[in-house]
Design an enzyme around this catalytic site. Structure first.
Site, PDB file in Angstrom:
ATOM      1  N   SER C 271      33.969  32.451  32.180  1.00  0.00           N
ATOM      2  CA  SER C 271      34.912  32.075  30.909  1.00  0.00           C
ATOM      3  C   SER C 271      34.147  32.588  29.538  1.00  0.00           C
ATOM      4  CB  SER C 271      34.787  30.475  30.984  1.00  0.00           C
ATOM      5  OG  SER C 271      34.920  29.942  29.508  1.00  0.00           O
ATOM      6  N   LYS C 277      31.119  28.179  34.377  1.00  0.00           N
ATOM      7  CA  LYS C 277      32.383  28.422  35.154  1.00  0.00           C
ATOM      8  C   LYS C 277      32.125  29.589  36.143  1.00  0.00           C
ATOM      9  CE  LYS C 277      36.188  26.106  34.563  1.00  0.00           C
ATOM     10  NZ  LYS C 277      37.326  27.097  34.123  1.00  0.00           N
ATOM     11  N   ASN C 279      35.041  30.825  38.218  1.00  0.00           N
ATOM     12  CA  ASN C 279      36.527  30.944  38.672  1.00  0.00           C
ATOM     13  C   ASN C 279      36.742  31.538  39.869  1.00  0.00           C
ATOM     14  OD1 ASN C 279      37.050  29.229  36.443  1.00  0.00           O
ATOM     15  ND2 ASN C 279      37.238  31.016  35.094  1.00  0.00           N
ATOM     16  N   ARG C 310      76.856  56.710  44.275  1.00  0.00           N
ATOM     17  CA  ARG C 310      75.531  56.651  43.394  1.00  0.00           C
ATOM     18  C   ARG C 310      75.680  55.508  42.454  1.00  0.00           C
ATOM     19  NH1 ARG C 310      74.170  61.930  42.108  1.00  0.00           N
ATOM     20  NH2 ARG C 310      73.789  61.870  44.569  1.00  0.00           N
TER      21      ARG C 310
END
Lengths: 438, 438, 438, 438
Positions: C271, C277, C279, C310
């Site tokens: 973080s 943190k 994560n 096409r």
């Protein structure tokens, strides 16, 4: 297709606006209003109104209409034929004027608009109820602390009131947005075969005005049979509603997890085999809606590039996708209104969870306090190092106090304060108040 | 929700596999087979089979089951309760063994598999019929020249047989793919509450084997309640089917345009107001499917990341999306099988269209012939300049003959040949033969 | 568009197959192989090969090609012009034969196939690595008990090995499926202007065979320029891969929650402000892919109904969507391979969680044991009532022991056994073994 | 990923707002404004502003930031580290205050808002230009008759001005909608780690106000990091823009067909092999956008149910999907603005097409005239029967004149009038005027 799941995932009031009978009734309402408008302008004799109105009271046989639609390509053709025959039985002369000047799409689009006019306010009402329930939670729990979580990891303390205020704020906003998309979209469609109203000669716009008045629908600047942006926009608003309700549902389902146990639903679902189960049913209804809505919105958008004056395939795809999207959003709104209004909240457990990480949730608080002395970068590094020493039996409070550099900057009293959630809520109260003031 | 459009967009045979009654019946079929398997392995007494089987003959009240599902969270819980009560009325002892060892998802997933086992071969049969009709067109029209079109502009000549051979080739391939996805996906789901079959102690895999045999379903290596890749894959195959049928429908709708008029449908749709209308109804059914399928497939894929041993929202979204996708693909296959089998072809108009551009469609032929003498780049530039002089009353044949550089390289006889479609079809016949030889 | 996030969400090896340079290189590879094939069959002089091959070594200026494509409508036109000019500088005669007999789509489609031929095995390799890592976890943790969770609520005990075996089973399956979709899809496209190979006269199929051999690509039964089902199917397989990896990512992110803490990633994200943190970064990469893939698959499916020989819009949408989908799936596979191979597992915490619900997770075990005596329905009701009395300081073991009806049926010894996770794992070990035996 | 196609499908001005450099610059703009706001409120010393502002002038190395993001999980973390180091080199004390009080999401979300603030008005400007060009066509061609077409079949006459007025009306509307979604969405995000602004103590809202003023962004009632409805709504508006532009593109591509030839693009695309080709390039760019946008919108909606205070996967999916959607819509708007402004129109061919169906396009006109005498149903049946006799060499005018019942009701003079397009345009002129009056 099986509709066994409608009571679980839908909304009964909204559903009743989208039954086969309701759809046919809305179409007949258009035909009657058309006759009135035509007579008012003098295109057809006034004597035609009553037989057409009377014949429209009868309920056509849905199976016959459905079978006719399979041959003709839409529901209007068999319905108009059925109506014409009924009118003819009452008054052969009046039968000459059924559906005069209109085309199938005029009936189909405008009938859909009439159905939506019934359904959208119901959904908006459910959203208002959900928002009101969220506001109540926000007020009651403005001070109830629990962990804020980012990336599903504890971040910093928040309050349950703050979470609920966010639900209130967003659900109020998506309701407004739904209402404005609805106002813009719910307008008359009347263009005749190719959008010129040619079958009405010079009288087209007069009839249009009268028809709009009869149906209570605004007249748009231009017929929209080939330009579906208004309906697509309304579909998008429903999709955003479902997404936001899914967000609330996701929060609830995560908070109801056994390990988290911060809330419970008052009327949980059960299991066929596990006696202890109390499943977060309302949350799952909202989440299911948030999975279904994006694909339905994508269908509406993909269908927009219609060919010339009437589409091949796109318009027809809309017939299925939009009513389904309405039901999906409605069910989610109903579920969240019920769930939030009766939510069971466990404040003690919220606090227990907050304290469960050995003080790590206070790391930013400590780093911020430290930053004033040593700068943001150094403070972050010091506290990050301290966090890595936290573990079973070792609280961050203890680690930081033993760290000479930290301890030299923050006194024990300061640290005591930093490890209280109440002292690190910042603008929480002010944000709740501001949100609820809308 | 209104099902008035099912006859237009669906397939009646497939629809009958997905009615409320058919769904409940498939679930009851699971419960009976489970009782037989349990008794065979000795987990429950054999005497329980007959009352359970007999009670399963009765048709539960769909509205009551639907209402129960709205409270409990799925259809299995009220159905098992209803069945248990019925069995108890016949034989209280047998009622003790209803749904033994299973969980709701076992019933729901396996019942869905049973419904799909009925539906997929019907769709595959429609696809085979569509492919066969395309093959017939390819054979009959192997030499029927018409303009090849790229970017909706004339390109070089092709034959209608070549177009039809492409439809045959692709629709055969998507059918094979559907069948193999179906073979892989249509397996038993049996895992109990959390996938361990714990309620059956040591006997889980024996019961699983017996249950698979009773239902005629393969036993997978691992229960798939939380891993939806097989169903998602089957959904994808249905999506590709719808996409390919949409391609055929698009070609047909474009060829049926008033200005093109190369084909017509034998059973066109009508208009409520325009007497001349003969709308390409089958094409539109296929196209509508190709607009609806992508969003439904996206829902199935988005729903895959289910939470732990059973999903919150994703699984429930699948309940609606997969049956709908089945119906959408089935309707398109039915429509294309019918439309291609009775297609009205106008070879004269195809040739007229081919010649309608003042010879521009032969530009590549001329440039290719010229390239042998002056190189590809120079030839392209010369012929492009010539093309720019073509207009009303001025054919490319005339322009190139008057161009000294071109005329010095290509004789009048060569030019005559170059402006005949038959002389510029390359490998058309060989490609048709090769496609049809599959 | 900014590609700053490619290292986070993509796969560097796969990315290198989809750079601008790699794309142009693949297109040049086609042009060289075409020259060789044409010369081999005798359509162009062998002397043309070497200059074309040599000129293709040079790297065209991407910006110039991009600008040319904006005017011409595709990348092939400016690239062929650029190549022709380079060849002309070496050998004017050879320049006459560049791109002979082909059309832009032949180059573009086949070059894409060549890029996919490089990329898909890399993804398959990542999937194999992820599966292998999951198998290792399944073996090491076959007996590591943790709560099974349905609807995010504790269900019955499972083992972490069982979860990992499910990941192994499904990721092995989606890899096989990707490989078979890839085998089917990665074939030569060669049809010329409108699919007839007319510019090659009678020699089209001979050149096709030689070209396929030169490029090492199978020759399909029919050119597929207008039938995109193979690529759509490959896209679907990539979508299913992303969905399954998202499922694994979801499980990991949920297990890594602070309150759950059963696993951690070895290389977590950070973080910018919260020092504590860690994560779950790999999980989030996989989850992000599972959000992005469904929309991209929907685009590929929606693009299938191409116009005639096409497409207008659909084909061009594919140019963006398919390479992006490849990258999305590749990044998820890379992330899961890395994350699973280095996953940090906390078996003690798993057991703590299992025991955290006051014994409720054993409710089915008790009810199953009781059912043998009193029947399934009665047992369920009794235990459900008991569960409702569980709370802080009141364990289910205690409640059931004090319930006269339950206690009369189950002895204290029996109850002791029922409240041990190891005694209620059913077929867990057998299922792991069976899954790993593939 | 290859960006070779950006010039073809994108918009260069919008693209420049979404380069890697522009993204990093927007993030740095946030950090500088944050420093100013913090100093203004007195949270940090004013002396810190100048070094932070000066250090932000430097351009960070994109590759290093990208690599850092791959480890940390977002772009903000390495950027803030890079900036902090640069500031430290200028003024170590100032470096202590970089990014004070904010979290990564504040930077990332607000920077995105700043990029969108640049991009949306460019798109709106393109839409205005497209609408203006359509209005010009509507005025110039108010009387230019051509066939109205429904289901790709001739319906009744319309004018090209009417079609263009429809394009004007809808593109004006989607522009308004884009602008209002943009006004609502482009607000500051500022919440700190978990949305409480706790790192700023009591000063959070003051800083927020100052920051909003510094950046010229409105301050929302509540931070929106976890509630993505505004961005989803803006994404929806972009999706509706793409859908409507796709509708115009579809009309143009169909009108440009060789057999229809009613319009041509002034700057058509070419072919690598067919010298005559003039492909509708602008139309195809718009159509390609309309295929890509729905999937991207679906991704944004699916990503809405974010977990708690910051999402896992959904938010990250948005990072890719929204900028891409912006580019897709921008490219379509650019292409349509250019194409409509320079469109080549062939009024003679429009009239030829109108008359090409042997008078069938006048069937409704005849039936309407007849209905006054014999009623709508009978008239429809009579004319439908007449239409079935039309064929090569047999005009509807001739058939109806020879039908005794029709001829007895409509004189030759009446019939003459009925077979003139000008006499069956109904409210065409009035509708054009009304549309253009907006």
């Amino acid at each position: 297709m099986s509709d066994l799941l409608d009571p679980l995932f839908g909304d009964p009031e909204v559903a009743s606006a989208f039954t086969a009978e309701a759809q046919l009734r809305a179409m007949l309402e258009f035909e009657v209003a058309l006759a009135r408008a035509l007579a008012e302008v003098g295109v057809i004799p006034s004597a035609a109104i009553e037989p057409i109105a009377r014949a429209s009271q009868a309920s056509p046989d849905p199976a016959a209409i459905a079978a006719g639609a399979a041959r003709a390509g839409n529901l209007a053709i068999p319905l108009v034929e059925d109506l014409t025959a009924r009118v003819a039985a009452l008054d052969p002369d009046a039968a000459r004027y059924v559906h005069w000047g209109a085309t199938s799409q005029d009936v189909l689009d405008t009938a859909l608009v009439l159905q939506l006019r019934t359904a959208v306010p119901i959904i908006a009402g459910r959203l208002a109820a959900a928002a009101e329930a969220a506001a109540g939670l926000a007020r009651r729990h403005a001070d109830t602390v629990l962990p804020g979580r980012t990336w599903l990891q504890h971040a910093t303390p928040v309050t349950f009131g703050l979470k609920a205020a966010g639900w209130f704020d967003a659900s109020s906003r998506v309701r407004s947005r739904l209402e404005s998309a609805s106002s813009a979209a719910l307008v008359l469609q009347f263009g005749g075969a190719a959008g010129t109203l040619a079958a009405l000669g010079e009288r087209g716009l007069e009839v249009e005005t009268a028809l709009g008045r009869c149906l209570g629908l605004p007249v748009p600047r231009f017929p929209w049979h080939a330009h579906r942006d208004r309906l697509a926009d309304l579909g998008c608003a429903l999709g955003v509603v479902a997404g936001e309700l899914g967000k609330i549902g996701r929060d609830l389902a995560l908070m109801a997890q056994t390990e988290v146990a911060e809330i419970a639903e008052a009327a949980p679902g059960r299991s066929s085999t596990m006696p202890q189960k109390r499943n977060p049913l309302g949350a799952v209804v909202a989440l299911a809606a948030s999975y279904r809505a994006p694909g339905l919105v994508a269908t509406l958008l993909a269908a927009m590039p219609e060919e010339h004056e009437r589409g091949i395939g796109g318009w027809q795809a809309e017939w299925a996708a939009l009513p389904e999207l309405v039901q999906v959003a409605a069910g989610a709104a109903r579920a969240m209104a019920e769930t939030l209004a009766s939510l069971v909240v466990f404040p003690e457990r919220m606090r227990v969870n907050l304290e469960s990480s050995g003080g790590l949730i206070y790391a930013e608080a400590v780093a911020t306090a430290l930053a004033a002395a040593v700068g943001k970068g150094r403070a972050h590094a010091l506290v990050a190092a301290a966090c890595r020493q936290v573990g079973p039996g070792r609280h961050l409070r203890e680690v930081v106090q033993q760290d000479p550099e930290i301890a030299s900057r923050l006194s024990a009293e300061q640290l005591d304060a930093l490890f209280r959630p109440e002292s690190y809520l910042g603008s929480t109260k002010a944000l709740i108040d501001r949100a609820l003031s809308r």
